[in-house]
Design a protein around this motif. Structure first.
Motif, PDB file in Angstrom:
ATOM      1  N   TRP A  35      59.781  72.112  68.195  1.00 52.63           N
ATOM      2  CA  TRP A  35      60.863  72.153  69.190  1.00 52.63           C
ATOM      3  C   TRP A  35      62.214  71.896  68.520  1.00 52.63           C
ATOM      4  CZ3 TRP A  35      64.232  68.239  70.589  1.00 52.63           C
ATOM      5  CH2 TRP A  35      65.064  68.534  71.674  1.00 52.63           C
ATOM      6  N   ASP A  38      63.406  74.808  66.516  1.00 52.16           N
ATOM      7  CA  ASP A  38      63.937  75.867  67.387  1.00 52.16           C
ATOM      8  C   ASP A  38      65.375  75.553  67.812  1.00 52.16           C
ATOM      9  OD1 ASP A  38      61.627  77.413  67.306  1.00 52.16           O
ATOM     10  OD2 ASP A  38      60.822  76.589  69.180  1.00 52.16           O
ATOM     11  N   ILE A  39      65.637  74.305  68.144  1.00 52.83           N
ATOM     12  CA  ILE A  39      66.989  73.893  68.536  1.00 52.83           C
ATOM     13  C   ILE A  39      67.951  74.080  67.362  1.00 52.83           C
ATOM     14  CG2 ILE A  39      68.440  71.924  69.219  1.00 52.83           C
ATOM     15  CD1 ILE A  39      66.724  72.952  71.516  1.00 52.83           C
ATOM     16  N   LEU A  60      73.662  73.599  76.443  1.00 55.18           N
ATOM     17  CA  LEU A  60      72.568  72.622  76.430  1.00 55.18           C
ATOM     18  C   LEU A  60      72.590  71.765  77.693  1.00 55.18           C
ATOM     19  CD1 LEU A  60      72.548  71.470  72.711  1.00 55.18           C
ATOM     20  CD2 LEU A  60      70.841  72.882  73.861  1.00 55.18           C
ATOM     21  N   ALA A  74      68.664  67.266  71.498  1.00 57.28           N
ATOM     22  CA  ALA A  74      69.176  68.620  71.253  1.00 57.28           C
ATOM     23  C   ALA A  74      70.674  68.586  70.970  1.00 57.28           C
ATOM     24  CB  ALA A  74      68.876  69.521  72.441  1.00 57.28           C
ATOM     25  N   THR A  78      72.258  69.824  67.456  1.00 57.61           N
ATOM     26  CA  THR A  78      73.296  70.858  67.499  1.00 57.61           C
ATOM     27  C   THR A  78      74.568  70.386  66.811  1.00 57.61           C
ATOM     28  OG1 THR A  78      72.365  71.784  69.518  1.00 57.61           O
ATOM     29  CG2 THR A  78      74.672  72.292  69.054  1.00 57.61           C
TER      30      THR A  78
END
Length: 109
Positions: A35, A38-39, A60, A74, A78
């Motif tokens: 996960w 992917d972020i 987000l 996330a 980011t």
């Protein structure tokens, strides 16, 4: 053949080692690493496309996450991705993040 001081055999053994570490991890750890990768890949893709950090963060905020901790995590991933000087392709970022996450999870045990 040598690539950056590593032989293909060394790279192959490292890949096998990573695979065995990933199998030793629980399903939850593998899910979290996948996960997060992917972020990170999505953030890198946005960064390379010229999307601002502000816009990426707004996306987000609007996104639905299955677990409460995921939104802030996330955001952190980011922000770190945007602060990085890296111009690697998203696929390379995804692989690197996953590998480092797996190594961290294995070391934590």
């Amino acid at each position: 053949m040598r690539a950056y001081g590593l032989t293909l055999a060394t790279v192959f053994l490292a890949t096998l080692s990573l695979g065995s570490h990933a199998k030793a991890l629980g399903q939850n750890d593998r899910y979290v690493c996948s996960w997060g990768s992917d972020i990170a890949a999505g953030a890198q893709q946005s960064k390379l496309a010229g999307v601002t950090l502000y816009s990426a963060r707004k996306r987000l905020q609007a996104r639905k996450f299955p677990k409460p901790w995921m939104r802030m995590t996330a955001m952190g991933i980011t922000e770190q991705t945007y602060n990085s000087q890296s111009r690697l392709k998203p696929a390379a970022i995804k692989q690197t993040y996953y590998e480092q996450c797996v190594h961290h999870a294995v070391a934590r045990r």
